[in-house]
Design a protein around this motif. Structure first.
Motif, PDB file in Angstrom:
ATOM      1  N   THR A  39      24.678 -14.972 114.848  1.00  0.00           N
ATOM      2  CA  THR A  39      24.149 -16.155 114.168  1.00  0.00           C
ATOM      3  C   THR A  39      24.256 -16.009 112.648  1.00  0.00           C
ATOM      4  O   THR A  39      24.563 -16.963 111.927  1.00  0.00           O
ATOM      5  CB  THR A  39      22.678 -16.365 114.579  1.00  0.00           C
ATOM      6  OG1 THR A  39      22.624 -16.685 115.964  1.00  0.00           O
ATOM      7  CG2 THR A  39      22.024 -17.485 113.804  1.00  0.00           C
ATOM      8  N   LEU A  81      28.128 -15.766 111.401  1.00  0.00           N
ATOM      9  CA  LEU A  81      28.747 -17.091 111.300  1.00  0.00           C
ATOM     10  C   LEU A  81      28.591 -17.666 109.903  1.00  0.00           C
ATOM     11  O   LEU A  81      29.550 -18.182 109.305  1.00  0.00           O
ATOM     12  CB  LEU A  81      28.093 -18.047 112.305  1.00  0.00           C
ATOM     13  CG  LEU A  81      28.588 -18.053 113.744  1.00  0.00           C
ATOM     14  CD1 LEU A  81      27.701 -18.945 114.594  1.00  0.00           C
ATOM     15  CD2 LEU A  81      30.029 -18.526 113.817  1.00  0.00           C
ATOM     16  N   ARG A  82      27.387 -17.578 109.390  1.00  0.00           N
ATOM     17  CA  ARG A  82      27.101 -18.197 108.101  1.00  0.00           C
ATOM     18  C   ARG A  82      27.785 -17.467 106.951  1.00  0.00           C
ATOM     19  O   ARG A  82      28.278 -18.087 106.010  1.00  0.00           O
ATOM     20  CB  ARG A  82      25.589 -18.252 107.908  1.00  0.00           C
ATOM     21  CG  ARG A  82      24.947 -19.315 108.799  1.00  0.00           C
ATOM     22  CD  ARG A  82      23.483 -19.081 109.060  1.00  0.00           C
ATOM     23  NE  ARG A  82      22.930 -20.216 109.799  1.00  0.00           N
ATOM     24  CZ  ARG A  82      23.081 -20.435 111.098  1.00  0.00           C
ATOM     25  NH1 ARG A  82      23.779 -19.575 111.815  1.00  0.00           N
ATOM     26  NH2 ARG A  82      22.563 -21.487 111.678  1.00  0.00           N
ATOM     27  N   ALA A  88      31.500 -18.110 106.909  1.00  0.00           N
ATOM     28  CA  ALA A  88      31.826 -19.445 106.396  1.00  0.00           C
ATOM     29  C   ALA A  88      31.553 -19.570 104.901  1.00  0.00           C
ATOM     30  O   ALA A  88      32.253 -20.301 104.192  1.00  0.00           O
ATOM     31  CB  ALA A  88      31.010 -20.500 107.161  1.00  0.00           C
ATOM     32  N   GLU A 120      26.640 -22.815 118.292  1.00  0.00           N
ATOM     33  CA  GLU A 120      26.736 -22.752 116.828  1.00  0.00           C
ATOM     34  C   GLU A 120      28.163 -22.469 116.384  1.00  0.00           C
ATOM     35  O   GLU A 120      28.670 -23.080 115.444  1.00  0.00           O
ATOM     36  CB  GLU A 120      25.818 -21.643 116.295  1.00  0.00           C
ATOM     37  CG  GLU A 120      24.370 -22.036 116.205  1.00  0.00           C
ATOM     38  CD  GLU A 120      23.655 -21.174 115.176  1.00  0.00           C
ATOM     39  OE1 GLU A 120      22.892 -21.729 114.383  1.00  0.00           O
ATOM     40  OE2 GLU A 120      23.867 -19.948 115.163  1.00  0.00           O
ATOM     41  N   HIS A 121      28.800 -21.532 117.054  1.00  0.00           N
ATOM     42  CA  HIS A 121      30.161 -21.150 116.687  1.00  0.00           C
ATOM     43  C   HIS A 121      31.099 -22.355 116.800  1.00  0.00           C
ATOM     44  O   HIS A 121      31.954 -22.577 115.930  1.00  0.00           O
ATOM     45  CB  HIS A 121      30.635 -20.009 117.585  1.00  0.00           C
ATOM     46  CG  HIS A 121      32.051 -19.609 117.350  1.00  0.00           C
ATOM     47  ND1 HIS A 121      33.041 -19.745 118.310  1.00  0.00           N
ATOM     48  CD2 HIS A 121      32.658 -19.093 116.260  1.00  0.00           C
ATOM     49  CE1 HIS A 121      34.179 -19.318 117.807  1.00  0.00           C
ATOM     50  NE2 HIS A 121      33.992 -18.912 116.579  1.00  0.00           N
ATOM     51  N   ASP A 172      30.352 -25.456 116.444  1.00  0.00           N
ATOM     52  CA  ASP A 172      30.094 -26.372 115.329  1.00  0.00           C
ATOM     53  C   ASP A 172      30.716 -25.863 114.036  1.00  0.00           C
ATOM     54  O   ASP A 172      31.216 -26.645 113.224  1.00  0.00           O
ATOM     55  CB  ASP A 172      28.588 -26.562 115.137  1.00  0.00           C
ATOM     56  CG  ASP A 172      27.998 -27.491 116.183  1.00  0.00           C
ATOM     57  OD1 ASP A 172      28.688 -28.460 116.562  1.00  0.00           O
ATOM     58  OD2 ASP A 172      26.875 -27.250 116.630  1.00  0.00           O
ATOM     59  N   PHE A 173      30.700 -24.552 113.836  1.00  0.00           N
ATOM     60  CA  PHE A 173      31.269 -23.985 112.620  1.00  0.00           C
ATOM     61  C   PHE A 173      32.785 -24.157 112.579  1.00  0.00           C
ATOM     62  O   PHE A 173      33.363 -24.472 111.540  1.00  0.00           O
ATOM     63  CB  PHE A 173      30.904 -22.502 112.498  1.00  0.00           C
ATOM     64  CG  PHE A 173      29.636 -22.255 111.734  1.00  0.00           C
ATOM     65  CD1 PHE A 173      29.657 -21.983 110.385  1.00  0.00           C
ATOM     66  CD2 PHE A 173      28.408 -22.320 112.366  1.00  0.00           C
ATOM     67  CE1 PHE A 173      28.491 -21.765 109.672  1.00  0.00           C
ATOM     68  CE2 PHE A 173      27.233 -22.105 111.685  1.00  0.00           C
ATOM     69  CZ  PHE A 173      27.266 -21.827 110.321  1.00  0.00           C
ATOM     70  N   THR A 174      33.435 -23.932 113.716  1.00  0.00           N
ATOM     71  CA  THR A 174      34.900 -24.000 113.712  1.00  0.00           C
ATOM     72  C   THR A 174      35.406 -25.424 113.868  1.00  0.00           C
ATOM     73  O   THR A 174      36.499 -25.757 113.384  1.00  0.00           O
ATOM     74  CB  THR A 174      35.482 -23.145 114.851  1.00  0.00           C
ATOM     75  OG1 THR A 174      35.091 -23.700 116.127  1.00  0.00           O
ATOM     76  CG2 THR A 174      35.002 -21.706 114.756  1.00  0.00           C
ATOM     77  N   HIS A 179      25.781 -25.847 109.646  1.00  0.00           N
ATOM     78  CA  HIS A 179      27.215 -25.669 109.410  1.00  0.00           C
ATOM     79  C   HIS A 179      27.551 -26.005 107.952  1.00  0.00           C
ATOM     80  O   HIS A 179      26.779 -26.660 107.250  1.00  0.00           O
ATOM     81  CB  HIS A 179      28.018 -26.555 110.350  1.00  0.00           C
ATOM     82  CG  HIS A 179      27.623 -27.997 110.288  1.00  0.00           C
ATOM     83  ND1 HIS A 179      27.949 -28.814 109.241  1.00  0.00           N
ATOM     84  CD2 HIS A 179      26.907 -28.753 111.163  1.00  0.00           C
ATOM     85  CE1 HIS A 179      27.467 -30.030 109.463  1.00  0.00           C
ATOM     86  NE2 HIS A 179      26.825 -30.019 110.609  1.00  0.00           N
ATOM     87  N   PRO A 180      28.699 -25.550 107.469  1.00  0.00           N
ATOM     88  CA  PRO A 180      29.092 -25.823 106.082  1.00  0.00           C
ATOM     89  C   PRO A 180      29.166 -27.323 105.827  1.00  0.00           C
ATOM     90  O   PRO A 180      29.541 -28.089 106.700  1.00  0.00           O
ATOM     91  CB  PRO A 180      30.463 -25.158 105.964  1.00  0.00           C
ATOM     92  CG  PRO A 180      30.493 -24.144 107.057  1.00  0.00           C
ATOM     93  CD  PRO A 180      29.680 -24.709 108.171  1.00  0.00           C
TER      94      PRO A 180
END
Length: 858
Positions: free
Chosen positions: A734, A737-738, A741, A782-783, A785-787, A857-858
């Protein structure tokens, strides 16, 4: 785990403290009670006090033990003595509570205790010790491990300790008992399984302190090499025969203790086990460990047997199963399944030979199976062996013993049902880690097979063995979707599961109860029932997060309980005022929320603890959440002050969880998560740089698995790696990920896919958010959403549909088994609220969750 087991005894549906059991059986009470003396129930104890009885904070506490069959007689002697001397005392309240306290899986800190006497001073203690020892001469009882025996008495013990409930609050919400040592300092009242005195206090009841043991421990001709398993019943040790050099296994049984629910003591079971091993080995050598010796040393019995080389079955599965590894080729599955067949075949042979002798093994479970270097399986614990013409022993392992409905009345028509059921459950364990079999319906089995088939082949023969006791013909039609429906409409099935989870959660509310508003997990009874992790605040948070209305009754209950508990709460997010304040703010109670956060800011524990779950990082994150809600710059200043305090702490290790803790909740990555959010809110990159350094330190402690993935242990002492959110890869992922990014940090971007690989499991022992499958779902959602990648989204949804196999339909809703998968729970940590958070995360994307901030997410 005994807390979960004991807290599962009081109620058939939910966890509850053992002392709340409605009918614990025959009660203990003094036969003669003088006028003016009153007894009051306190958990599993009854405490007595009378006119003029003087109470002090600490001193020489007297414990009296008893044999089960003599407990009432011993109580009468203790009560008469205390009544005559005007000294307060307490005793175990009921027969069932006696068995629980003296159970083989009971806490060793309470081992042997039946009565506790509280003398007001040392002369009174010496007089009472002498009186009780004389009055109970000839009686026997268990040795109280925390204490020292008084002279030659076999029942009277003493230790120096606290009498009252003075304690120090810890960051995890539990209390640590305190006393004053001989130098006037406040120190922990250590309740260790051996006698210990506070510094500056000497024992006035012995002429000379016994010399401490030095060197190796010898038991007759055997020298202990390693303690394998200490327990309330005794222990298991690897030892060396000093005459031959041969490694052996020694089992110890302490007298009048280590009971099972049928009242059989550890010594009685050990003697039966020796007889069973001797009989089996005589006619079927190799089926059981070879019995080598049986003797009594001091008062303890010892059984010496062959030490079986190999791995315990669970450890073998963790090292071998391709289901637990990433992207394994078909050949790995073929090899593993061949090994499974060999294990089951050797167990079939062993059990067949045992059954031919007219006995049953009684507890076929992973803890009783060793896989040898040759790949065969050996049964190694024969203490549950019973004749087939009697009832099985009442000591089976949860999930591996037939459920009551199946077992009732079957021991005569199928005398080895216990073994056949255990072997079937063992086959299921070989295929996948999963929760207790008795809760499964045919739909759960079908959904499990669907998930297993997504990773590799599921051989028909092994599946048949694993589901041999599937009760498809007896179950009502399932309201869970079948595999085909899930494959055709995964998002629809997940949406309906979330709706039914919410419905089931709301149906569990009971605001008229005084102990809890929603049924919690056992941890709540040792912390509080208002917090985010285990209490009402967490359920309210999950309902808010899912966009569901919270009734006025629940809202009022949360507000009332939060205000009542405010002074007693620790400061943190998980079990303390920061987390409760954050939920109250979201519910619109800003004044109360700010008061709780200010209290968390000024709490002494905030100055000594930096973790996300229990300390400064969590308090800072709560201020950030409040700033996001109010835009009040003062709230951002408080968050920045928390971040600066972390950056200015020269040595963070003592401020984290015990033993160099790792992970999101208690390790460095939790601090890094807070610092990431703080950097976003303030624009100050120094916070991000510091967080990146902490994350690198966390990665320094990673463990590389055979498939190349990265996993993490809880701390430096407990080295078993975990993939979960609270402890392990999902939580650290978790944070990774941040940082991957937000920075160009190569180490984070390189580590992230390897950590994600450890999270892509198709099953886990439990379903819950913190320490179960739902936490894995959360991270992969979450992953995705990030990608923003469609394949990652499909991967996350596929994993999320795996939650269906844990669901237990109940009316229009579903319920979820909590800690240990023994009873239903509504809380965030292990129950319905945590599942709802994971489902909402998978379905609707990022949001304001208790340990992070929206937007994620970013």
């Amino acid at each position: 785990m005994f807390d979960a087991l004991s807290d599962a005894l009081a109620d058939e549906q939910f966890y509850a403290p053992l002392g709340t059991m409605a009918d614990p059986g025959r009660r203990f009470a003094p036969a003669r009670v003088p006028a003016g003396w009153r007894g009051s129930d306190r958990d599993i104890w009854t405490a007595w006090s009378g006119p003029g009885a003087r109470r002090v904070e600490q001193g020489w506490k007297i414990h009296v033990s008893a044999r089960l069959e003599r407990a009432q007689d011993v109580l009468d002697v203790v009560a008469d003595t205390c009544f005559a001397e005007g000294v307060p005392f307490k005793h175990v309240s009921a027969h069932f509570f006696f068995l629980a306290l003296h159970h083989k899986h009971g806490a060793r800190s309470q081992s042997g205790k039946f009565c506790a006497v509280y003398p007001p001073d040392t002369p009174a203690a010496e007089r009472l010790l002498a009186l009780l020892a004389d009055a109970l001469r000839g009686e026997e009882g268990a040795y109280v491990l925390t204490d020292r025996r008084y002279r030659d008495s076999r029942t009277v013990h003493y230790r120096y300790g606290a009498f009252g409930r003075r304690s120090r609050l810890l960051p995890d919400g539990t209390g640590e008992p305190l006393l004053t040592d001989g130098h006037g300092r406040e120190v922990p009242d250590l309740r260790l399984p051996y006698f210990v005195l506070p510094e500056g206090v000497t024992d006035p009841f012995v002429a000379e302190e016994p010399a401490p043991h030095r060197g190796a421990i010898r038991l007759r001709d055997y020298e202990v090499v390693q303690v394998l398993q200490p327990s309330n019943a005794g222990g298991a040790y690897q030892a060396r025969d000093t005459r031959t050099g041969r490694l052996v296994l020694i089992k110890e049984a302490r007298p009048h203790n280590g009971y099972t629910w049928d009242g059989v003591s550890a010594q009685e079971r050990l003697r039966r086990e020796y007889d069973a091993l001797t009989a089996v080995h005589a006619v079927a050598p190799g089926v059981c460990p070879e019995p080598l010796d049986h003797f009594t040393e001091w008062e303890h019995d010892f059984l010496v047997m062959e030490y079986v080389e190999g791995l315990p079955l669970v450890k073998w599965i963790n090292r071998s199963s391709p289901v637990l590894l990433a992207d394994r080729p078909a050949a790995d599955f073929d090899r593993y399944h061949a090994d499974c067949r060999r294990i089951l075949a050797t167990l079939d042979t062993a059990l067949g030979r045992i059954h031919a002798l007219g006995i049953r093994f009684g507890d076929v479970s992973p803890g009783n199976v060793i896989v040898t270097p040759a790949g065969d399986a050996r049964l190694v614990d024969f203490e549950s062996v019973t004749p087939q013409d009697t009832r099985p022993a009442r000591m089976g392992t949860p999930g591996f013993a037939p459920p009551p409905g199946l077992a009732a009345g079957h021991h005569s028509t199928d005398p080895v049902l216990t073994d056949r059921y255990g072997l079937s459950a063992l086959a299921l364990t070989l295929l996948a880690p999963f929760h207790n079999g008795p809760q499964l319906t045919s739909a759960n089995f079908a959904l499990l097979r669907r998930d297993l088939a997504a990773t590799g082949p599921v051989p028909h023969d092994l599946w048949q063995r694993a589901t041999a006791f599937q009760r498809s013909g007896e179950d009502p039609p399932s309201t869970l979707p079948g595999p085909e429906e899930v494959d055709a409409d995964p998002l629809g099935c997940l949406t309906r599961l979330a709706e039914r989870t919410a419905s089931g959660l709301l149906a569990l509310a009971d605001t008229d109860r005084t102990d809890w508003a929603f049924p919690p997990s056992p941890q709540a009874f040792h912390t509080n029932t208002v917090c985010v992790a285990y209490g009402t605040a967490g359920v309210v948070h999950a309902l808010h997060r899912a966009g569901l209305p919270v009734s006025d009754e629940v809202d009022k209950r949360l507000r009332r309980d939060a205000l009542a508990a405010a002074d007693a709460l620790p400061p943190g997010l998980a079990v303390g005022s920061a987390g409760v304040g954050r939920v109250l703010a979201r519910a619109g109670h800003l004044d109360e929320a700010i008061d709780l956060l200010r209290a968390a800011d000024g709490h002494p524990l905030t100055g000594t603890t930096t973790t996300l779950a229990g300390g400064r990082a969590g308090v800072g994150l709560a201020w950030l959440a409040l700033h996001r809600r109010t835009c009040d710059p003062h709230h951002l200043e408080r968050a920045a002050a928390a971040g600066d305090a972390i950056l200015h702490t020269a040595d963070l290790a003592p401020t984290l969880g015990a033993h160099d803790a790792r992970g999101l909740f208690h390790g460095r990555s939790g601090l890094a998560l807070f610092l990431h959010h703080l950097a976003r809110a303030t624009g100050e990159q120094r916070y991000l740089a510091a967080g990146r350094g902490l994350l690198h330190e966390e990665l320094d402690r990673a463990v590389e698995l055979p498939d190349g993935s990265l996993s993490f242990a809880d701390n430096a002492v407990n080295r078993r790696v975990m993939p979960y959110l609270a402890t392990g890869s999902a939580g650290i992922g978790t944070v990774l990920l941040r940082y991957a990014a937000a920075t160009t940090d190569e180490r984070c971007t390189t580590a992230l896919p390897r950590v994600l690989a450890d999270v892509r499991k198709v099953s886990a022992v439990q379903a819950g958010l913190h320490d179960g499958f739902a936490g894995l779902v959360y991270l992969l959602a979450e992953h995705a959403d990030f990608t923003g990648d469609d394949a990652d989204r499909r991967d996350a949804v596929r994993l999320a549909t795996g939650l269906l196999k844990y669901a237990v339909p109940h009316g229009d809703g579903v319920r979820w088994l909590g800690t240990g998968s023994l009873r239903f729970s509504a809380d965030v940590a292990s129950g319905s609220a945590g599942i709802l958070l994971a489902l909402h995360r998978a379905l609707h994307g990022p949001g304001d969750d208790w340990f992070t901030l929206d937007p994620a997410h970013p």
